[in-house]
Enzyme design. Sequence first.
Site, PDB file in Angstrom:
ATOM      1  N   CYS A 113      26.186  57.864  40.405  1.00 39.80           N
ATOM      2  CA  CYS A 113      26.253  56.944  41.548  1.00 39.80           C
ATOM      3  C   CYS A 113      27.356  57.313  42.542  1.00 39.80           C
ATOM      4  O   CYS A 113      27.325  56.870  43.689  1.00 39.80           O
ATOM      5  CB  CYS A 113      26.435  55.514  41.056  1.00 39.80           C
ATOM      6  SG  CYS A 113      25.003  54.917  40.133  1.00 39.80           S
ATOM      7  N   HIS A 250      29.003  51.695  47.528  1.00 36.23           N
ATOM      8  CA  HIS A 250      27.848  51.957  46.673  1.00 36.23           C
ATOM      9  C   HIS A 250      27.238  50.605  46.315  1.00 36.23           C
ATOM     10  O   HIS A 250      27.960  49.656  46.001  1.00 36.23           O
ATOM     11  CB  HIS A 250      28.290  52.712  45.421  1.00 36.23           C
ATOM     12  CG  HIS A 250      27.229  52.744  44.354  1.00 36.23           C
ATOM     13  ND1 HIS A 250      25.937  53.143  44.625  1.00 36.23           N
ATOM     14  CD2 HIS A 250      27.253  52.403  43.044  1.00 36.23           C
ATOM     15  CE1 HIS A 250      25.227  53.050  43.517  1.00 36.23           C
ATOM     16  NE2 HIS A 250      25.996  52.603  42.543  1.00 36.23           N
ATOM     17  N   ASN A 280      19.962  49.233  43.048  1.00 37.73           N
ATOM     18  CA  ASN A 280      20.913  50.336  42.912  1.00 37.73           C
ATOM     19  C   ASN A 280      20.134  51.656  42.974  1.00 37.73           C
ATOM     20  O   ASN A 280      19.400  51.987  42.041  1.00 37.73           O
ATOM     21  CB  ASN A 280      21.661  50.191  41.586  1.00 37.73           C
ATOM     22  CG  ASN A 280      22.689  51.299  41.367  1.00 37.73           C
ATOM     23  OD1 ASN A 280      22.715  52.293  42.086  1.00 37.73           O
ATOM     24  ND2 ASN A 280      23.523  51.129  40.361  1.00 37.73           N
TER      25      ASN A 280
END
Length: 323
Positions: A113, A250, A280
């Site tokens: 990520c 993020h 996500n």
Amino acid sequence: MIRAVVRGFGAALPKRVVPNAELEKTVDTTDEWIVQRTGIRQRYIAGEGETTASLGEAAAREALERAGLEPQAIDLIIVATASPDNTFPATAVDIQARLGITGGAAFDMQAVCSGFVFAMATADAYLRTGLARRALVIGAETFSRLLDWNDRTTCVLFGDGAGAVVLEAVEGEGTVADRGILTAQLRSDGSHKAKLYVDGGVSTTGTIGHLRMEGREVFKHAVGMITDVIEAAFAATGTTVEDVDWLVPHQANRRIIDGSAKKLGIPLEKVVVTVDRHGNTSAASIPLALHAAASDGRIKQGDLVLLEAMGGGFTWGSVLLRW
Ligand SMILES: CC(C)(COP(=O)(O)OP(=O)(O)OC[C@H]1O[C@@H](n2cnc3c(N)ncnc32)[C@H](O)[C@@H]1OP(=O)(O)O)[C@@H](O)C(=O)NCCC(=O)NCCS
């Protein structure tokens, strides 16, 4: 002093939208639980023919168009991904070929990520040292293909998509008034591997495996790690939280985003949030959020933009740039 300046940005999402209500039919969950714990209302899931490379290519094409550049002007492609089309070669060379680019270098970056932040930092280093002049930095993922769709603790959290920016080497004054990347702060700590990982791989099981996560453990570390790299970015540049026009985090979880902004003292009006729409999307989440806020006119030329991410590894990092 050479600065890596954003010249264009792009994004691509799969056709299929999956709202929380659809997941209620397949796992023991509710829209209410997902929204309350994560802020996610829907995600996009890749269908047949949609892959990390195809989504990355579409995002890259839009970024090139906005930059007013032909593909051949690019001499560096970095694709941040943990869900490549093939084990090798890199998804970046696939995208390079799809774009008809025959020169320069193309490779993938694996920091899960945090991948887009790591890729931006890497492209910045290449541009500042003269190894390249114009880079495509792409975050592209099809995490839906890594998920255990029977595991309600993970399958409700992730989605697919891609985002891209074109970075160009431009001579700056060497002050924080310059456009471009002003600092990047990167961290990794492999002792946290077991908290967020994929339980398969080429040299272990010979399979792709599925994403496994101790969600509460990840949550516990996230805010502290994020604020650490943001404070490091302020210290490196002599800027303060008041100077920041936009925080583009993020997009893992609304509670982590809000908690980090609150700890840093950044008002929520200055925080770009897309997790409600995208879920996500790992390395794609920051460039997708950048695209949302730059295409609707929120992020303007000259704005100070702070990117941050934390993810599997753990890896975490920040990039401070002037748009
Ligand atoms: C995953 C996360 C949303 C779970 O929220 P939480 O408040 O920590 O919830 P817990 O894990 O403590 O689980 C609470 C309960 O909800 C249940 N639950 C888990 N997933 C569920 C779901 N999709 N639907 C309904 N209930 C669920 C759990 O089984 C648990 O039940 P129990 O108390 O009977 O055991 C949260 O921990 C989180 O966001 N962590 C960070 C994850 C992340 O962002 N990772 C990516 C980083 S890049």
